[in-house]
Design a protein around this motif. Structure first.
Motif, short mmCIF file in Angstrom:
data_model
loop_
_atom_site.label_atom_id
_atom_site.label_comp_id
_atom_site.label_asym_id
_atom_site.label_seq_id
_atom_site.Cartn_x
_atom_site.Cartn_y
_atom_site.Cartn_z
N LEU A 158 22.60 6.34 2.21
CA LEU A 158 23.57 5.26 1.97
C LEU A 158 24.27 5.34 0.61
O LEU A 158 25.08 4.48 0.30
CB LEU A 158 22.87 3.90 2.11
N VAL A 159 23.98 6.36 -0.16
CA VAL A 159 24.66 6.57 -1.44
C VAL A 159 25.76 7.59 -1.21
O VAL A 159 25.51 8.69 -0.71
CB VAL A 159 23.68 7.04 -2.53
N ARG A 160 26.98 7.21 -1.56
CA ARG A 160 28.15 8.04 -1.25
C ARG A 160 28.05 9.47 -1.80
O ARG A 160 28.58 10.38 -1.19
CB ARG A 160 29.42 7.36 -1.75
N SER A 195 25.45 11.35 -1.94
CA SER A 195 24.37 12.11 -1.31
C SER A 195 24.93 13.11 -0.29
O SER A 195 25.88 12.80 0.44
CB SER A 195 23.41 11.15 -0.60
N ASP A 235 25.18 2.50 -4.18
CA ASP A 235 25.69 3.42 -5.19
C ASP A 235 25.30 2.95 -6.59
O ASP A 235 24.86 3.74 -7.43
CB ASP A 235 27.21 3.55 -5.10
N LEU A 237 27.33 -1.73 1.69
CA LEU A 237 28.11 -0.51 1.53
C LEU A 237 29.48 -0.78 0.91
O LEU A 237 29.93 -0.07 0.01
CB LEU A 237 28.27 0.19 2.88
N TYR A 286 24.80 11.55 3.18
CA TYR A 286 25.42 10.22 3.35
C TYR A 286 25.89 10.03 4.78
O TYR A 286 26.54 10.89 5.36
CB TYR A 286 26.57 10.07 2.37
N GLU A 343 21.65 3.35 -7.40
CA GLU A 343 21.26 4.75 -7.56
C GLU A 343 21.30 5.16 -9.03
O GLU A 343 20.59 6.06 -9.45
CB GLU A 343 22.19 5.65 -6.72
N SER A 347 18.73 5.99 -0.75
CA SER A 347 19.26 7.03 -1.64
C SER A 347 19.75 8.24 -0.84
O SER A 347 20.76 8.84 -1.19
CB SER A 347 18.18 7.48 -2.63
#
Length: 97
Positions: free
Chosen positions: A89-91, A93, A35, A29, A96, A38, A86
């Motif tokens: 853990l993707v900022r 999203s 990120d 992270l 998230y 993605e 996805s």
């Protein structure tokens, strides 16, 4: 007494395992690994370059995160996020964590 010691040993192993999982997730992270993935799949060499990791560390991290269901490999062997990564853990999203 022996059963109590065995139970204590397994509890210690569980603590160690939890610590390793937390450290790996925190590292991924903080470096923006999820990120970056993605935006597209990356080869190990490209990911190593972007994250500045050694040849020894990155494959172990990728294997560990893959075993946790967070990363996978595409048909070409490049690293990709799983749907779970996805989503959570993707900022960018909406879900998230």
């Amino acid at each position: 007494m022996t059963n109590d010691l065995e139970q204590a040993r397994f509890q210690i192993y569980a603590l160690q395992d939890g610590a390793v999982r937390a450290q790996a997730l925190t590292f991924a992270l903080r470096t923006g690994m999820f990120d970056r993935l993605e935006t597209g799949a990356l080869s190990l060499d490209d990911l190593r370059f972007e994250l500045g990791l050694s040849n020894r560390v990155l494959p172990a991290l990728i294997s560990f995160l893959s075993a946790q269901g967070l990363l996978a490999r595409d048909e070409a062997g490049r690293v990709v996020n799983t749907v779970a990564a996805s989503t959570f853990l993707v900022r960018g999203s909406a879900r998230y964590i």
